[in-house]
Design a protein around this motif. Structure first.
Motif, PDB file in Angstrom:
ATOM      1  N   ASP A 151       0.834  -1.200   0.000  1.00  0.00           N
ATOM      2  CA  ASP A 151       0.000   0.000   0.000  1.00  0.00           C
ATOM      3  C   ASP A 151       0.872   1.254   0.000  1.00  0.00           C
ATOM      4  N   LYS A 153      -0.150   4.283  -0.298  1.00  0.00           N
ATOM      5  CA  LYS A 153      -0.797   5.397   0.394  1.00  0.00           C
ATOM      6  C   LYS A 153      -0.376   5.461   1.851  1.00  0.00           C
ATOM      7  N   VAL A 184      -3.849   0.871  -2.001  1.00  0.00           N
ATOM      8  CA  VAL A 184      -3.552   1.714  -3.168  1.00  0.00           C
ATOM      9  C   VAL A 184      -2.153   1.402  -3.705  1.00  0.00           C
ATOM     10  N   PRO A 188      -2.244   3.851  -9.225  1.00  0.00           N
ATOM     11  CA  PRO A 188      -3.609   3.353  -8.975  1.00  0.00           C
ATOM     12  C   PRO A 188      -4.405   3.022 -10.235  1.00  0.00           C
TER      13      PRO A 188
END
Length: 197
Positions: A151, A153, A184, A188
Protein backbone atom coordinates in the motif's frame (compact mmCIF):
# COMPACT_ATOMS: atom_id res chain seq x y z
CA UNK A 1 6.25 -23.67 16.61
CA UNK A 2 6.40 -21.68 13.39
CA UNK A 3 5.89 -23.74 10.21
CA UNK A 4 8.32 -21.50 8.35
CA UNK A 5 11.52 -23.42 7.50
CA UNK A 6 14.97 -22.19 8.39
CA UNK A 7 15.53 -18.60 7.25
CA UNK A 8 17.14 -17.98 3.90
CA UNK A 9 20.88 -18.08 4.68
CA UNK A 10 21.38 -15.11 2.34
CA UNK A 11 18.86 -13.05 4.34
CA UNK A 12 20.89 -12.92 7.53
CA UNK A 13 23.67 -10.64 8.65
CA UNK A 14 24.45 -7.55 6.65
CA UNK A 15 21.86 -8.21 3.95
CA UNK A 16 19.11 -8.36 6.56
CA UNK A 17 20.28 -5.16 8.21
CA UNK A 18 20.69 -3.06 5.09
CA UNK A 19 17.43 -4.29 3.56
CA UNK A 20 15.56 -3.36 6.73
CA UNK A 21 17.39 -0.03 6.86
CA UNK A 22 16.51 0.82 3.25
CA UNK A 23 12.83 0.07 3.81
CA UNK A 24 12.80 2.16 6.97
CA UNK A 25 14.61 5.01 5.23
CA UNK A 26 11.99 4.94 2.47
CA UNK A 27 9.25 5.13 5.11
CA UNK A 28 7.92 1.58 4.73
CA UNK A 29 6.46 -0.39 7.63
CA UNK A 30 6.28 -4.20 7.51
CA UNK A 31 3.55 -6.21 9.24
CA UNK A 32 3.81 -9.85 8.23
CA UNK A 33 2.02 -12.77 9.89
CA UNK A 34 3.86 -16.09 9.40
CA UNK A 35 2.09 -18.76 7.33
CA UNK A 36 -0.04 -21.22 9.33
CA UNK A 37 1.38 -24.25 7.49
CA UNK A 38 4.74 -25.08 5.83
CA UNK A 39 3.39 -24.62 2.29
CA UNK A 40 1.67 -21.33 1.45
CA UNK A 41 0.89 -19.15 -1.56
CA UNK A 42 1.13 -15.37 -1.09
CA UNK A 43 -0.61 -12.91 -3.40
CA UNK A 44 1.24 -9.61 -3.83
CA UNK A 45 -1.29 -6.94 -4.78
CA UNK A 46 -1.51 -4.46 -6.36
CA UNK A 47 1.34 -4.88 -8.84
CA UNK A 48 1.51 -1.63 -10.81
CA UNK A 49 5.21 -0.75 -10.92
CA UNK A 50 8.73 -2.14 -11.27
CA UNK A 51 9.27 -0.83 -7.74
CA UNK A 52 6.94 -3.51 -6.35
CA UNK A 53 9.51 -6.21 -7.14
CA UNK A 54 12.36 -4.26 -5.54
CA UNK A 55 10.33 -3.63 -2.40
CA UNK A 56 9.19 -7.25 -2.19
CA UNK A 57 12.79 -8.51 -2.45
CA UNK A 58 13.86 -6.12 0.33
CA UNK A 59 10.99 -7.39 2.47
CA UNK A 60 12.06 -10.99 1.83
CA UNK A 61 15.62 -10.23 2.91
CA UNK A 62 14.64 -8.10 5.89
CA UNK A 63 12.33 -10.69 7.49
CA UNK A 64 14.39 -13.72 6.46
CA UNK A 65 11.61 -15.83 4.96
CA UNK A 66 12.84 -18.28 2.29
CA UNK A 67 10.19 -17.06 -0.15
CA UNK A 68 10.18 -17.99 -3.83
CA UNK A 69 8.51 -16.25 -6.74
CA UNK A 70 7.76 -17.13 -10.33
CA UNK A 71 8.52 -15.31 -13.56
CA UNK A 72 8.59 -16.03 -17.28
CA UNK A 73 11.41 -18.42 -18.19
CA UNK A 74 12.66 -15.93 -20.79
CA UNK A 75 13.78 -13.60 -17.98
CA UNK A 76 16.21 -16.24 -16.71
CA UNK A 77 18.95 -15.83 -19.28
CA UNK A 78 22.67 -15.24 -19.06
CA UNK A 79 24.33 -14.07 -15.82
CA UNK A 80 21.02 -12.63 -14.61
CA UNK A 81 19.52 -16.12 -14.36
CA UNK A 82 21.87 -17.16 -11.58
CA UNK A 83 21.18 -13.98 -9.63
CA UNK A 84 17.41 -14.30 -9.95
CA UNK A 85 17.48 -17.95 -8.88
CA UNK A 86 19.58 -17.03 -5.83
CA UNK A 87 16.89 -14.48 -4.96
CA UNK A 88 14.21 -17.20 -5.01
CA UNK A 89 13.13 -16.94 -8.63
CA UNK A 90 11.47 -19.94 -10.30
CA UNK A 91 11.32 -19.84 -14.13
CA UNK A 92 8.04 -21.02 -15.65
CA UNK A 93 7.10 -21.47 -19.29
CA UNK A 94 3.49 -20.37 -19.52
CA UNK A 95 3.15 -21.88 -22.99
CA UNK A 96 4.57 -25.28 -22.08
CA UNK A 97 2.50 -28.40 -22.84
CA UNK A 98 0.38 -29.23 -19.80
CA UNK A 99 0.02 -25.60 -18.87
CA UNK A 100 1.30 -23.09 -16.39
CA UNK A 101 -0.62 -24.44 -13.38
CA UNK A 102 0.59 -27.98 -13.85
CA UNK A 103 4.22 -26.92 -14.17
CA UNK A 104 4.08 -24.76 -11.04
CA UNK A 105 2.21 -27.43 -9.05
CA UNK A 106 4.85 -30.02 -9.97
CA UNK A 107 7.64 -27.71 -8.83
CA UNK A 108 5.83 -27.10 -5.52
CA UNK A 109 4.96 -30.71 -4.75
CA UNK A 110 8.67 -31.53 -4.87
CA UNK A 111 9.19 -29.34 -1.80
CA UNK A 112 8.12 -30.08 1.76
CA UNK A 113 8.11 -26.41 2.64
CA UNK A 114 7.53 -23.43 0.38
CA UNK A 115 6.38 -19.83 0.50
CA UNK A 116 5.48 -18.85 -3.06
CA UNK A 117 4.73 -15.22 -3.94
CA UNK A 118 2.60 -14.45 -7.00
CA UNK A 119 1.30 -11.21 -8.52
CA UNK A 120 -2.19 -12.40 -9.52
CA UNK A 121 -2.60 -9.85 -12.32
CA UNK A 122 0.38 -11.40 -14.12
CA UNK A 123 1.59 -7.99 -15.33
CA UNK A 124 2.15 -4.39 -14.22
CA UNK A 125 -0.23 -3.11 -16.88
CA UNK A 126 -3.95 -2.69 -16.28
CA UNK A 127 -5.96 -5.83 -16.88
CA UNK A 128 -9.77 -6.11 -16.63
CA UNK A 129 -9.43 -9.12 -14.35
CA UNK A 130 -6.98 -11.35 -12.48
CA UNK A 131 -5.57 -14.55 -13.89
CA UNK A 132 -7.11 -17.65 -12.29
CA UNK A 133 -3.83 -19.60 -12.12
CA UNK A 134 -3.17 -18.73 -8.47
CA UNK A 135 -6.48 -20.25 -7.41
CA UNK A 136 -5.90 -23.47 -9.35
CA UNK A 137 -2.37 -23.72 -7.92
CA UNK A 138 -3.66 -23.25 -4.38
CA UNK A 139 -6.31 -25.93 -4.85
CA UNK A 140 -4.02 -28.36 -6.69
CA UNK A 141 -1.14 -28.01 -4.22
CA UNK A 142 -3.46 -27.68 -1.19
CA UNK A 143 -2.00 -24.37 -0.04
CA UNK A 144 -3.65 -21.47 1.81
CA UNK A 145 -3.60 -18.08 0.12
CA UNK A 146 -2.03 -15.21 2.04
CA UNK A 147 -3.14 -11.67 1.21
CA UNK A 148 0.04 -9.61 0.98
CA UNK A 149 -0.68 -5.95 0.30
CA UNK A 150 1.75 -3.28 -0.84
CA UNK A 151 0.00 0.00 0.00
CA UNK A 152 1.75 3.13 -1.26
CA UNK A 153 -0.80 5.40 0.39
CA UNK A 154 0.07 4.25 3.91
CA UNK A 155 3.60 3.00 3.06
CA UNK A 156 2.79 -0.38 4.61
CA UNK A 157 3.47 -3.92 3.43
CA UNK A 158 1.05 -6.16 5.27
CA UNK A 159 0.12 -9.83 5.47
CA UNK A 160 -2.45 -10.55 8.12
CA UNK A 161 -4.88 -13.00 6.57
CA UNK A 162 -4.66 -16.48 5.05
CA UNK A 163 -7.58 -18.01 3.19
CA UNK A 164 -8.21 -21.57 2.07
CA UNK A 165 -9.77 -21.69 -1.38
CA UNK A 166 -13.08 -23.56 -1.50
CA UNK A 167 -13.48 -24.00 -5.26
CA UNK A 168 -16.37 -21.52 -5.27
CA UNK A 169 -14.62 -18.85 -7.34
CA UNK A 170 -17.20 -16.13 -6.76
CA UNK A 171 -17.20 -16.56 -2.99
CA UNK A 172 -13.42 -16.92 -2.78
CA UNK A 173 -12.82 -13.77 -4.84
CA UNK A 174 -15.27 -11.84 -2.69
CA UNK A 175 -13.27 -12.77 0.41
CA UNK A 176 -10.02 -11.79 -1.29
CA UNK A 177 -11.46 -8.45 -2.45
CA UNK A 178 -12.59 -7.67 1.09
CA UNK A 179 -9.07 -8.33 2.35
CA UNK A 180 -7.57 -5.82 -0.07
CA UNK A 181 -10.18 -3.10 0.39
CA UNK A 182 -8.63 0.38 0.45
CA UNK A 183 -5.15 -0.72 -0.69
CA UNK A 184 -3.55 1.71 -3.17
CA UNK A 185 -0.77 0.82 -5.64
CA UNK A 186 2.02 3.09 -6.85
CA UNK A 187 0.04 3.70 -10.06
CA UNK A 188 -3.61 3.35 -8.97
CA UNK A 189 -4.97 3.54 -12.52
CA UNK A 190 -3.06 0.35 -13.40
CA UNK A 191 -4.48 -1.77 -10.56
CA UNK A 192 -6.57 -4.60 -11.95
CA UNK A 193 -10.04 -5.17 -10.48
CA UNK A 194 -10.14 -8.10 -8.07
CA UNK A 195 -12.21 -10.48 -10.16
CA UNK A 196 -11.71 -13.40 -12.49
CA UNK A 197 -12.57 -13.54 -16.17
Amino acid sequence: MSPIPSPDPLAGGRRHRWAAALLKLAGWQIEMTPPPVPRSLLLLYPHTSYWDFAIAILVKWSIGWPASWIAKHTVFRGPLARILRSWGGIPVNRRAPGGFVREVAEKLTARETVILVIAPEGTRRYQPHWKAGFMRIALTANMPVGLMAIDYKTRRITLSEYLWMTGDEEADMARIAAGYEGVVGRNPSLASPIRLN
